[in-house]
Design a protein around this motif. Structure first.
Motif, PDB file in Angstrom:
ATOM      1  N   VAL A   1     -13.864   3.690  45.306  1.00  0.00           N
ATOM      2  CA  VAL A   1     -14.035   3.630  44.566  1.00  0.00           C
ATOM      3  C   VAL A   1     -15.416   4.538  44.452  1.00  0.00           C
ATOM      4  O   VAL A   1     -16.624   5.120  45.553  1.00  0.00           O
ATOM      5  CB  VAL A   1     -14.814   2.489  43.699  1.00  0.00           C
ATOM      6  CG1 VAL A   1     -15.326   3.252  41.913  1.00  0.00           C
ATOM      7  CG2 VAL A   1     -13.339   1.536  43.668  1.00  0.00           C
ATOM      8  N   VAL A   2     -15.958   6.079  43.265  1.00  0.00           N
ATOM      9  CA  VAL A   2     -16.472   6.935  43.593  1.00  0.00           C
ATOM     10  C   VAL A   2     -17.292   6.382  41.967  1.00  0.00           C
ATOM     11  O   VAL A   2     -16.802   6.464  41.091  1.00  0.00           O
ATOM     12  CB  VAL A   2     -16.602   7.878  42.843  1.00  0.00           C
ATOM     13  CG1 VAL A   2     -17.279   8.959  43.037  1.00  0.00           C
ATOM     14  CG2 VAL A   2     -15.704   8.748  44.494  1.00  0.00           C
TER      15      VAL A   2
ATOM     16  N   LYS B   1     -19.193  12.901  51.747  1.00  0.00           N
ATOM     17  CA  LYS B   1     -19.164  12.101  52.207  1.00  0.00           C
ATOM     18  C   LYS B   1     -17.742  11.459  51.889  1.00  0.00           C
ATOM     19  O   LYS B   1     -17.425  10.902  53.491  1.00  0.00           O
ATOM     20  CB  LYS B   1     -20.429  10.967  51.378  1.00  0.00           C
ATOM     21  CG  LYS B   1     -21.676  11.916  51.395  1.00  0.00           C
ATOM     22  CD  LYS B   1     -22.453  10.676  53.016  1.00  0.00           C
ATOM     23  CE  LYS B   1     -23.747  11.752  53.007  1.00  0.00           C
ATOM     24  NZ  LYS B   1     -24.651  11.044  51.852  1.00  0.00           N
ATOM     25  N   LEU B   2     -17.183  12.247  51.583  1.00  0.00           N
ATOM     26  CA  LEU B   2     -15.871  11.848  51.280  1.00  0.00           C
ATOM     27  C   LEU B   2     -14.940  11.842  52.394  1.00  0.00           C
ATOM     28  O   LEU B   2     -13.862  11.290  52.947  1.00  0.00           O
ATOM     29  CB  LEU B   2     -15.432  11.971  49.715  1.00  0.00           C
ATOM     30  CG  LEU B   2     -15.436  11.278  47.910  1.00  0.00           C
ATOM     31  CD1 LEU B   2     -14.741  11.849  47.589  1.00  0.00           C
ATOM     32  CD2 LEU B   2     -14.774  10.054  49.038  1.00  0.00           C
ATOM     33  N   ARG B   3     -14.921  13.327  52.655  1.00  0.00           N
ATOM     34  CA  ARG B   3     -14.701  13.670  54.502  1.00  0.00           C
ATOM     35  C   ARG B   3     -15.176  12.689  55.164  1.00  0.00           C
ATOM     36  O   ARG B   3     -14.210  12.418  56.541  1.00  0.00           O
ATOM     37  CB  ARG B   3     -14.863  15.308  54.717  1.00  0.00           C
ATOM     38  CG  ARG B   3     -14.278  15.946  53.292  1.00  0.00           C
ATOM     39  CD  ARG B   3     -14.782  17.604  54.028  1.00  0.00           C
ATOM     40  NE  ARG B   3     -14.449  17.953  53.308  1.00  0.00           N
ATOM     41  CZ  ARG B   3     -14.592  19.211  51.635  1.00  0.00           C
ATOM     42  NH1 ARG B   3     -16.274  18.758  51.838  1.00  0.00           N
ATOM     43  NH2 ARG B   3     -14.549  19.356  50.563  1.00  0.00           N
TER      44      ARG B   3
ATOM     45  N   ALA C   1     -13.053  17.474  39.557  1.00  0.00           N
ATOM     46  CA  ALA C   1     -11.563  18.480  39.003  1.00  0.00           C
ATOM     47  C   ALA C   1     -11.261  18.604  40.506  1.00  0.00           C
ATOM     48  O   ALA C   1     -10.177  19.274  41.012  1.00  0.00           O
ATOM     49  CB  ALA C   1     -12.189  19.857  39.138  1.00  0.00           C
ATOM     50  N   ARG C   2     -12.639  18.332  42.198  1.00  0.00           N
ATOM     51  CA  ARG C   2     -12.013  18.701  43.385  1.00  0.00           C
ATOM     52  C   ARG C   2     -11.823  17.155  44.208  1.00  0.00           C
ATOM     53  O   ARG C   2     -11.558  17.543  44.613  1.00  0.00           O
ATOM     54  CB  ARG C   2     -13.393  19.646  43.808  1.00  0.00           C
ATOM     55  CG  ARG C   2     -13.746  21.023  43.240  1.00  0.00           C
ATOM     56  CD  ARG C   2     -14.540  21.793  43.915  1.00  0.00           C
ATOM     57  NE  ARG C   2     -13.739  22.108  45.953  1.00  0.00           N
ATOM     58  CZ  ARG C   2     -14.682  22.493  46.500  1.00  0.00           C
ATOM     59  NH1 ARG C   2     -15.865  22.704  46.103  1.00  0.00           N
ATOM     60  NH2 ARG C   2     -14.305  22.191  47.863  1.00  0.00           N
ATOM     61  N   VAL C   3     -12.259  16.148  43.687  1.00  0.00           N
ATOM     62  CA  VAL C   3     -12.003  14.829  44.387  1.00  0.00           C
ATOM     63  C   VAL C   3     -10.361  15.128  44.887  1.00  0.00           C
ATOM     64  O   VAL C   3      -9.907  14.490  46.435  1.00  0.00           O
ATOM     65  CB  VAL C   3     -12.849  13.836  43.610  1.00  0.00           C
ATOM     66  CG1 VAL C   3     -11.361  13.445  42.721  1.00  0.00           C
ATOM     67  CG2 VAL C   3     -12.410  12.761  44.205  1.00  0.00           C
ATOM     68  N   GLY C   4      -9.905  15.192  44.043  1.00  0.00           N
ATOM     69  CA  GLY C   4      -8.873  15.194  44.513  1.00  0.00           C
ATOM     70  C   GLY C   4      -7.860  15.842  45.832  1.00  0.00           C
ATOM     71  O   GLY C   4      -7.265  15.308  46.664  1.00  0.00           O
ATOM     72  N   GLU C   5      -8.145  16.744  46.024  1.00  0.00           N
ATOM     73  CA  GLU C   5      -8.341  17.699  47.316  1.00  0.00           C
ATOM     74  C   GLU C   5      -8.909  17.087  48.459  1.00  0.00           C
ATOM     75  O   GLU C   5      -7.959  17.051  49.515  1.00  0.00           O
ATOM     76  CB  GLU C   5      -9.295  18.417  47.321  1.00  0.00           C
ATOM     77  CG  GLU C   5      -8.506  19.831  46.216  1.00  0.00           C
ATOM     78  CD  GLU C   5      -9.749  20.965  46.055  1.00  0.00           C
ATOM     79  OE1 GLU C   5     -10.479  21.228  46.999  1.00  0.00           O
ATOM     80  OE2 GLU C   5      -9.871  21.777  45.420  1.00  0.00           O
ATOM     81  N   VAL C   6      -9.445  16.112  48.446  1.00  0.00           N
ATOM     82  CA  VAL C   6     -10.350  15.730  49.871  1.00  0.00           C
ATOM     83  C   VAL C   6      -9.674  14.292  49.851  1.00  0.00           C
ATOM     84  O   VAL C   6      -9.383  13.885  50.327  1.00  0.00           O
ATOM     85  CB  VAL C   6     -11.302  15.339  49.621  1.00  0.00           C
ATOM     86  CG1 VAL C   6     -12.327  14.725  50.589  1.00  0.00           C
ATOM     87  CG2 VAL C   6     -12.907  16.278  49.456  1.00  0.00           C
ATOM     88  N   ASN C   7      -9.580  12.963  48.235  1.00  0.00           N
ATOM     89  CA  ASN C   7      -8.320  11.732  48.780  1.00  0.00           C
ATOM     90  C   ASN C   7      -8.006  11.345  47.048  1.00  0.00           C
ATOM     91  O   ASN C   7      -8.883  11.359  45.991  1.00  0.00           O
ATOM     92  CB  ASN C   7     -10.073  10.681  49.084  1.00  0.00           C
ATOM     93  CG  ASN C   7      -9.408   9.750  49.138  1.00  0.00           C
ATOM     94  OD1 ASN C   7      -8.317   8.937  48.383  1.00  0.00           O
ATOM     95  ND2 ASN C   7     -10.880   8.516  49.207  1.00  0.00           N
TER      96      ASN C   7
END
Length: 665
Positions: free
Chosen positions: A336-337, A327-329, A353-359
Motif C-alpha cells: 500500500v502507498v 523506493k518502489l523499485r 499516473a506512473r505507479v502502475g509502470e513500477v508496481n
C-alpha cells in the motif's frame, strides 16, 4: 518401402528414440486401431541372457503398477527372437528437456512434481519394486486432457526387493544407473539396497529442478562413493531466495546413511510441500508513505508503534513522487502507498499516473486537505484506492489500510493459487497482470502510452483450405491442437498473447531482453511443432508448419473499443505491429523473418541469413529481410552428461523435444 509388423499386430511407423538397450518406435496397433509406443530390444543385446532378463523384468515390473503416474504397459512379447514392450503413447516432454529450456523451476512447481512422482514410487515400493534410475530424463510431463501429468518412465533397471532389500540377482560390486543421481550405496554396488536409493535420487532431481545445478561435483561423487564425506552445497547459496529451511531439507534428503534420510518418497514430498507452504510470504505488510513534511516519519512510527513491534506493518518513507518510484523499485513487495498530493519535484497526482509502470498490484491511498476536493476527484478517477483528509483520523487510516491490504492479499493469493498449473501460472504472470490489472486501476488507461516491445505473429501455413474441406468441429480441434503447442512456448519466455487472429497468434514481449526472448520463443515454437509432426506423421494436425514474422521497437498500447457499450480490448498498435504481420505473410513454411534493422541488436546470439531487400505485402515499403535460423549453441560439459556406468555401447539419443514414450535405459 516394406512395412515391418511386430507380433503380427503392431506396424512400425517411426523410430523416435534409441539407446544401448534398444529403440522406441511409434507403432499402429492394427487390432485396436490406436497408436502406441513400442520398445524393441537392440539386435546386439538379444544374445545376452542377462539383457533379455532385464528387458523382461521391466515389462513385468511396470505391468504390476496400475498408477496414473507410471507409464502403462499394454503388451509384451517376442517377435522372431526379438523381445518387445508395448506402452501407452505420451504427448509432452521429459523433465530433462524442460530444465534445459527453463534452467530451474519455482518451489511450488517442484512441489507439485514431487507429489506426483512420490505417488508413483509409493505404488512401486509397495509392490517391492525399486526403480534405480530415477532422473529428469525418466520423468515425463505428459499432456492429458488439457493438464500436465508426471509419468515415471523406464523401469529397465528396476529390481524386485526381497525382505525389504533388492534381491540378490547381481554380482556384488556391479554398478548400474546414472552416476549423478545414484545414492552412495548404489554407487558402491551394494547388492541389498532398498527403496531409499530412489528417495535419494528423487532428492537430487528436486535439487537440480530448484537450482539448475547438481548437488555434487564429479569429484565429490567419487568421494561420496568411497567414504561418504562429501556435502551438498546449500541451495540458498545458489538461489538466494530459497530459505535456510530448504537447506535443512536437503541436508536430510541427501544424508549418506539411508537411516538418516526421509524414509519414503511420500515423506520427502510431504516435507517439501509443508516447507513451501511455510515459506509463503508472511512478512509484515509493507507500506510506503510519501510526504515532504519531516515530522511525518516520527508521527507514523509513534502512532503505529505496536504494529511495528509486532511486525504487522513495515513503513518505508519517501519525500516526493520521484523518490517514491525509486523506493518502489527497491521494494517490489510493497502493498500500500499512502501519498500526499502537494509535493516538490513530482506531486501525488503525477505519481499516481506512473505507479502502475513500477508496481501494478499496489493500492494507493491519497491524503489531502478537505478543501482540495477537485484534486481528490482527479485522484479517484486515476485509480486511487481511497482518500483521507487532513488532519488524519488515525482510526480511519487504520481501517482504510486494513481494507486495502485485504484486497492486495486476495489478489496475490489468486495469482499464487494458479502456480501449480504451470501453463496457467505463466499466463497469469505474463497476461493477466500485464493486461487486466491496468484496467482495474481506472479509466485513464484508455488514453494509451508508448512502450518499447517486441511483437511476433505465429501463423499456421496454408491452413485456410482446411476450413473448406473439413467439418467445423474438426477444423477447430486441429487449430487448437497447434495453439496448445505454440502458446506455452510464447508464455514461458514472458510473452503475452495479445490475440488470436484466425489461424495465427499474436504475442507481445516487454521488459528486459524482450527481443531475445521473443526470438527464442519463435524458435522454440517452430521446433515443438516440427517435433509433433515428426512424432504423429502426415495425418496429424501439426503438418502445416508455421510461418513467423517478428519486429521490435516502439508501440502504442491502450484500451480500444466502444467504452459506452462496455466493449474494450487492451492491445498494441503501430508500425512495429504492421511490419511483424507483413513479414508473417511473406514467410514460407517454417521460416522466421525479421528486418535487417534488428541485426545489431541480435548481439551475436543468433544465426541468420540475408534474404535481400523485399517489398512487404500490402505496402510499397521495401525492407531488407533476414531469416532467423537458430540460436548459437553453448558448449555443454561432458561431465554433466548422464550415462550408465555399466553400458559398453554409447548411449546416444536423437530424441526430439517432444517424446513419444519412455526414454531408453
Amino acid at each position: 518401402m516394406s512395412v515391418r509388423r511386430i507380433g503380427s499386430r503392431y506396424v512400425l511407423e517411426r523410430k523416435v528414440a534409441g539407446g544401448g538397450m534398444g529403440a522406441i518406435w511409434v507403432a499402429l496397433d492394427s487390432q485396436l486401431q490406436r497408436r502406441v509406443a513400442l520398445k524393441l530390444m537392440a539386435p546386439e543385446r538379444i544374445a545376452s541372457s542377462s539383457a533379455r532378463y532385464q528387458f523382461e523384468q521391466e515389462a513385468k515390473a511396470v505391468a504390476q503398477l496400475r498408477n496414473p503416474h507410471v507409464v502403462q504397459i499394454h503388451d509384451y512379447g517376442v517377435d522372431e527372437d526379438t523381445p518387445y514392450i508395448v506402452m501407452e503413447l505420451l504427448e509432452g516432454e521429459d523433465l530433462e528437456t524442460r530444465l534445459e529450456r527453463l534452467g530451474r523451476l519455482s518451489p511450488v512447481v517442484v512441489s507439485s512434481l514431487l507429489n506426483q512422482v512420490a505417488r508413483a514410487l509409493a505404488a512401486a515400493h509397495a509392490s517391492n519394486i525399486i526403480h534405480r534410475d530415477l532422473k529428469p530424463a525418466n520423468l515425463f510431463l505428459a499432456r492429458v486432457d488439457g493438464q500436465e501429468v508426471v509419468k515415471v518412465l523406464d523401469f529397465g533397471l528396476a529390481r524386485l526387493m526381497d525382505g525389504g532389500s533388492a534381491a540378490s540377482t547381481e554380482q556384488p560390486g556391479r554398478v548400474m544407473g546414472t552416476p549423478r543421481y545414484m545414492s552412495p550405496e548404489q554407487m558402491r554396488g551394494d547388492v541389498r539396497i532398498d527403496h531409499r536409493t530412489d528417495v535419494w535420487s528423487l532428492a537430487v532431481v528436486a535439487y537440480r529442478a530448484l537450482t539448475g545445478r547438481f548437488p555434487f561435483s564429479a569429484d565429490a561423487l567419487g568421494e561420496l562413493s568411497r567414504n561418504g564425506g562429501a556435502l551438498a552445497e546449500a541451495p540458498s547459496l545458489l538461489v538466494p531466495e530459497l530459505s535456510q529451511g530448504v537447506d535443512a531439507f536437503f541436508t536430510r534428503a541427501l544424508a549418506v546413511d539411508p537411516a538418516d534420510r526421509f524414509q519414503s518418497a511420500r515423506e520427502l514430498a510431504s516435507a517439501f510441500a509443508a516447507l513451501v507452504e511455510s515459506c509463503r510470504p508472511t512478512q509484515a505488510s509493507k507500506i510506503l508513505v510519501i510526504d515532504d513534511e519531516p515530522d511525518v516519519q516520527l508521527l507514523m512510527k509513534q502512532r503505529f508503534r505496536k504494529q511495528l513491534r509486532e511486525r504487522v506493518y513495515e513503513f518505508i518513507f519517501a519525500s516526493d513522487g520521484e523518490d517514491a518510484l525509486e523506493k518502489l523499485r527497491q521494494h517490489p513487495d510493497t502493498d500500500v502507498v499512502l501519498s500526499d498530493i502537494n509535493m516538490p519535484r513530482m506531486d501525488g497526482l503525477t505519481f499516481l499516473a506512473r505507479v502502475g509502470e513500477v508496481n501494478p498490484l499496489v493500492k494507493v491511498i491519497m491524503v489531502s486537505a478537505y478543501s482540495d476536493m477537485s484534486n481528490i476527484r482527479v485522484a479517484m478517477n486515476r485509480g486511487a484506492f481511497d482518500f483521507l483528509v487532513k488532519p488524519i483520523d488515525f482510526q480511519d487510516l487504520e481501517a482504510t489500510l486494513t481494507k486495502a491490504l485485504k484486497q492486495v492479499t486476495e489478489l496475490r493469493q489468486m495469482v499464487r493459487s494458479t502456480e501449480e498449473n504451470h501453463l496457467l501460472r505463466m499466463f497469469v504472470n505474463g497476461g493477466i497482470l500485464d493486461r487486466a490489472l491496468p484496467l482495474m486501476r481506472g479509466p485513464d488507461v484508455v488514453d494509451g502510452e508508448r512502450v518499447e516491445a517486441t511483437v511476433a505473429f505465429v501463423d499456421l501455413k496454408d491452413f485456410t483450405p482446411v476450413t473448406t474441406q473439413d467439418q467445423p468441429e474438426a477444423v477447430i480441434r486441429r487449430l487448437n491442437a497447434n495453439f496448445e503447442v505454440i502458446v506455452p512456448e510464447l508464455l514461458s519466455r514472458g510473452g503475452v498473447v495479445d490475440k488470436f487472429v484466425g489461424d495465427a497468434v499474436m504475442a507481445v514481449f516487454r521488459g528486459p531482453g524482450h527481443l531475445s526472448r521473443g526470438l527464442e520463443a519463435c524458435l522454440a515454437a517452430r521446433q515443438q511443432i516440427r517435433a509433433m509432426a515428426f512424432r504423429y506423421g502426415e495425418a496429424s494436425p501439426y503438418v502445416h508448419g508455421v510461418s513467423i514474422g517478428l519486429d521490435s521497437g516502439e508501440l502504442i498500447r491502450g484500451s480500444i473499443g466502444a467504452k459506452g457499450l462496455g466493449r474494450l480490448d487492451y492491445t498494441v498498435l503501430g508500425a512495429t505491429v504492421n511490419t511483424a504481420a507483413r513479414l508473417t505473410v511473406m514467410a514460407e513454411r517454417d521460416q522466421i523473418l525479421i528486418g535487417d534493422h534488428l541485426r545489431l541488436r541480435l548481439e551475436g546470439g543468433f544465426e541468420y541469413r540475408e534474404l535481400g531487400s523485399r517489398c512487404l505485402p500490402g505496402s510499397t515499403q521495401a525492407l531488407a529481410v533476414l531469416e532467423l535460423l537458430s540460436r548459437r549453441e553453448e558448449r555443454v560439459s561432458s561431465s554433466d552428461q548422464t550415462a550408465s556406468m555399466e553400458a559398453s555401447a554409447p548411449r546416444h539419443s536423437s530424441v526430439p523435444p517432444v517424446l513419444a514414450a519412455s526414454k531408453m535405459e
